[in-house]
Design an enzyme around this catalytic site. Sequence first.
Site, PDB file in Angstrom:
ATOM      1  N   GLU A 198     -32.959  -8.507 -15.850  1.00 35.50           N
ATOM      2  CA  GLU A 198     -32.931  -7.765 -17.114  1.00 35.50           C
ATOM      3  C   GLU A 198     -32.274  -6.442 -16.801  1.00 35.50           C
ATOM      4  O   GLU A 198     -32.890  -5.567 -16.178  1.00 35.50           O
ATOM      5  CB  GLU A 198     -34.354  -7.517 -17.638  1.00 35.50           C
ATOM      6  CG  GLU A 198     -35.130  -8.773 -17.994  1.00 35.50           C
ATOM      7  CD  GLU A 198     -34.572  -9.489 -19.196  1.00 35.50           C
ATOM      8  OE1 GLU A 198     -33.789  -8.888 -19.956  1.00 35.50           O
ATOM      9  OE2 GLU A 198     -34.914 -10.675 -19.359  1.00 35.50           O
ATOM     10  N   CYS A 227     -34.546   0.150 -22.826  1.00 34.86           N
ATOM     11  CA  CYS A 227     -33.390  -0.717 -22.575  1.00 34.86           C
ATOM     12  C   CYS A 227     -32.829  -1.256 -23.874  1.00 34.86           C
ATOM     13  O   CYS A 227     -31.662  -1.616 -23.945  1.00 34.86           O
ATOM     14  CB  CYS A 227     -33.801  -1.860 -21.663  1.00 34.86           C
ATOM     15  SG  CYS A 227     -35.235  -2.749 -22.284  1.00 34.86           S
TER      16      CYS A 227
HETATM   17  P1  NAP Z   1     -32.996   1.030 -10.923  1.00 41.70           P
HETATM   18  O1  NAP Z   1     -32.624   2.306 -10.300  1.00 41.70           O
HETATM   19  O2  NAP Z   1     -32.043  -0.102 -10.827  1.00 41.70           O
HETATM   20  O3  NAP Z   1     -34.415   0.640 -10.310  1.00 41.70           O
HETATM   21  C1  NAP Z   1     -35.109  -0.489 -10.738  1.00 41.70           C
HETATM   22  C2  NAP Z   1     -36.053  -0.966  -9.658  1.00 41.70           C
HETATM   23  O4  NAP Z   1     -35.308  -1.465  -8.544  1.00 41.70           O
HETATM   24  C3  NAP Z   1     -36.960   0.116  -9.083  1.00 41.70           C
HETATM   25  O5  NAP Z   1     -38.237  -0.425  -8.865  1.00 41.70           O
HETATM   26  C4  NAP Z   1     -36.280   0.474  -7.779  1.00 41.70           C
HETATM   27  O6  NAP Z   1     -37.169   1.022  -6.826  1.00 41.70           O
HETATM   28  C5  NAP Z   1     -35.811  -0.889  -7.339  1.00 41.70           C
HETATM   29  N1  NAP Z   1     -34.763  -0.872  -6.337  1.00 41.70           N
HETATM   30  C6  NAP Z   1     -33.961   0.153  -5.954  1.00 41.70           C
HETATM   31  N2  NAP Z   1     -33.105  -0.260  -4.997  1.00 41.70           N
HETATM   32  C7  NAP Z   1     -33.361  -1.562  -4.770  1.00 41.70           C
HETATM   33  C8  NAP Z   1     -32.811  -2.545  -3.902  1.00 41.70           C
HETATM   34  N3  NAP Z   1     -31.796  -2.271  -3.074  1.00 41.70           N
HETATM   35  N4  NAP Z   1     -33.321  -3.792  -3.937  1.00 41.70           N
HETATM   36  C9  NAP Z   1     -34.335  -4.098  -4.767  1.00 41.70           C
HETATM   37  N5  NAP Z   1     -34.893  -3.212  -5.604  1.00 41.70           N
HETATM   38  C10 NAP Z   1     -34.416  -1.960  -5.622  1.00 41.70           C
HETATM   39  O7  NAP Z   1     -33.276   1.185 -12.483  1.00 41.70           O
HETATM   40  P2  NAP Z   1     -34.131   2.339 -13.214  1.00 41.70           P
HETATM   41  O8  NAP Z   1     -33.339   3.587 -13.107  1.00 41.70           O
HETATM   42  O9  NAP Z   1     -35.537   2.304 -12.757  1.00 41.70           O
HETATM   43  O10 NAP Z   1     -34.141   1.811 -14.715  1.00 41.70           O
HETATM   44  C11 NAP Z   1     -33.181   2.149 -15.687  1.00 41.70           C
HETATM   45  C12 NAP Z   1     -32.319   0.973 -16.017  1.00 41.70           C
HETATM   46  O11 NAP Z   1     -33.126  -0.154 -16.303  1.00 41.70           O
HETATM   47  C13 NAP Z   1     -31.469   1.180 -17.247  1.00 41.70           C
HETATM   48  O12 NAP Z   1     -30.151   0.788 -16.975  1.00 41.70           O
HETATM   49  C14 NAP Z   1     -32.078   0.245 -18.287  1.00 41.70           C
HETATM   50  O13 NAP Z   1     -31.169  -0.255 -19.228  1.00 41.70           O
HETATM   51  C15 NAP Z   1     -32.638  -0.831 -17.453  1.00 41.70           C
HETATM   52  N6  NAP Z   1     -33.751  -1.482 -18.126  1.00 41.70           N
HETATM   53  C16 NAP Z   1     -33.588  -2.743 -18.590  1.00 41.70           C
HETATM   54  C17 NAP Z   1     -34.628  -3.383 -19.235  1.00 41.70           C
HETATM   55  C18 NAP Z   1     -34.488  -4.798 -19.734  1.00 41.70           C
HETATM   56  O14 NAP Z   1     -35.496  -5.391 -20.089  1.00 41.70           O
HETATM   57  N7  NAP Z   1     -33.311  -5.349 -19.769  1.00 41.70           N
HETATM   58  C19 NAP Z   1     -35.856  -2.726 -19.407  1.00 41.70           C
HETATM   59  C20 NAP Z   1     -35.987  -1.434 -18.934  1.00 41.70           C
HETATM   60  C21 NAP Z   1     -34.922  -0.818 -18.289  1.00 41.70           C
HETATM   61  P3  NAP Z   1     -37.239   2.623  -6.563  1.00 41.70           P
HETATM   62  O15 NAP Z   1     -37.634   3.239  -7.845  1.00 41.70           O
HETATM   63  O16 NAP Z   1     -38.261   2.731  -5.497  1.00 41.70           O
HETATM   64  O17 NAP Z   1     -35.864   3.030  -6.138  1.00 41.70           O
END
Ligand code: NAP
Length: 523
Positions: free
Chosen positions: A259, A298
Amino acid sequence: MSAVESLESYLGGKWSRGQGVETELVDPTNGAVMATASGKGLDSGEALAFARQRGGPALRALTYAERAKLIGAVADVLIANRARYEEIAIANSGNTKIDAAIDIDGGIGTLKYYARLGAPLGEAKALLDDKPVRLAKAENFLGLHLLTARHGVAVHINAFNFPSWGLWEKAACALLSGMPMLAKPASATCWLSHQMVRDVIAAKVLPEGALSLLCGGIGDLLDHVTADDVIAFTGSSDTAHRIVAHRHVLARGTRVNIEADSVNAALLAPGVAPATPAFDAFVKEVAREMTVKAGQKCTAIRRVFVPKERASSVAEAIAARLAKTAVGDPRNEATRMGPLVTRAQQKAALDGIAQLANEATFLAGGKDAPRLDGIDATKSAFVAPTLLKLEGDGRAVHETEVFGPCATIVSYLDEAHAFALAGRGGGSLFASVYGEDREFLARAVAELGASHGRVLAVDPSIAEAHTGHGIVMPQCHHGGPGRAGNGAELGGLFGLRFYHQRVAVQGSSDLLAALQTKAAPQH
Ligand code: NAP
C-alpha cells in the site's frame, strides 16, 4: 507524560529494549522529546520463529468464530484504555481530537467489524472459494477451491500516519485468518502502537506468540522471512521498492502486499452550479480532506478537477473554508488543524509544495512554514493549508504526492479531458466524483475505476449521508493500482485472502462434500 520513555519491543514472548537510541519521538508542536525507540541488537529471526512455532498452531487450532471472539476482546481492551491513546496521539502525532479519533476509533471499529464478520463463520477452519466443478467424464471426479490459513507469520510494516488504524486493520484480517503477526510501526510515531500492544498483551486476551511488536528500525528482519510468511507494507513507494527487491524476499518468494503513495482525485461533474448540494458537498470534502490529520492521509485529495468555467467559484469557496481553519496547538479546543508529525515531514511537504509552485499559483498558504501565535517555528512542524491552481498543462501535480495539507485545482475542458487527466496519477487509491447526472456518474465510475482502487460517487441524495472521501471502510476494498502499489486490503472477507493459500482440490465427490462441511463460504 513527563519522563522520556524508552520504548520496548515485544518479541519472542517478552519485552526487550534495543541498544541506544535510533529515533527520538517528538511532540511536533514544540519539539519536546517524548520517547525513544531502537530495534538495534534485537533478534528478529528468533522472534519470527517463536511466532511461527507458538502463535501459528495456537491460532489455527481455533475456529473462525473463536478467533473472531479474540479480535472482539482486543477491541474491548483498547476501548477500556482509550483516554491514554488520545493523549499520546495529540502529543506525538500532533493530532487534534478528531484526528486521533479517526486513527484510534478507526482501528477499534475495524477490529469490531471483523469480530462481527467472523462470528457467523462458525466452526469452519477453511474458506470455500467456489462450488465444485466436474473435471472429467466420471461424474464423481470434481475440483474445488479452498482457502486455507498459511503457516508463517504476517509481518506488518506500517506508515507513520496511522499508528493505531494501520496496526489493527491488518491485525484483524491476519488473526481472523489464523496467522500470528509481527507489527513494525513507523519509528516516529510508534509510541501509540507500543502502548496499545502493551495493554493487549497485559490483558492476556491472545494466545502466546500471536502478537509481536518491533519498535525501532527494521534491522535484518527481512533476512529471516520464509516462503510461509507474508509481508504487508504500508508506506512510501521508495521503501516499497526496497522491500519487493530485497534479495531474501525475492529468493524465498515471500508474498508481499504493498500500500504505497497516491495522488488521489476529486472531480466536480460538468454543469454543476455553485450553491447546489453537489457543489457544496464537493467544496466541503476537498477542504476537509486537506485539513483532517493535516493532510497526512494516504487517501487525501491532492488533485481537484473542475470544469474550466467553474475554476474560480470552486477556488473561492475552498479558500474561504480554509481561511476559517484554525491552525495551532492541537491541545487547544479551537484548533482545527495541528502540525505534521515531524520536521522531516514538514520539510518534505514544503519541498513538494515548492515543486508544485513551479507550474501552479497559490490561492492559500505558501512555500514557507506559517508563523503562529505562541508557537516556536524553529521547533515545530506546521504547514499552512495550501491551495494551488494549475496554470496550463502540469506534470508535477500528477506525479508529486505532497503528504500534507495541500491540494491543486486543475481545470478540465470536457468529460474526456477530465478522465484522461485523472488517469495521469499513474494509479491511485481513491477518487471521488460529485454531480447530479447519474449517467455521468456511472461513466465516471467506469473511467476512474480503471486507475483507482475505490470510487465515491456523490449525488445529492447522499450529499450529507456519505462517510467521506478519505475514510477507509472495512467493508470496501482498500488499495490501488500502479504507483499505489497494486495492493488489496480489507473489503470484508476478501481481506482474508492474503493470509490464506488458495488451493485447488481435485478428488472424489464424497471427499469434496466432506471438505465443504468444514469450510465456510467466502462470498
Ligand atoms: P516510509 O518512510 O516508507 O516508512 C514506512 C515503514 O517502512 C516504516 O515502518 C519504516 O520504518 C519502514 N522502513 C523503512 N525502511 C525500510 C526498509 N529498508 N525495509 C523495510 N521497511 C522499512 O513511509 P512513511 O513516511 O512512514 O509513510 C508515508 C507514506 O505512506 C506516504 O507516501 C503515504 O502515501 C503512504 N501511505 C500509504 C497508505 C496506504 O494505505 N496506501 C497508508 C498510509 C500511508 P522506520 O519508521 O523505522 O524508518
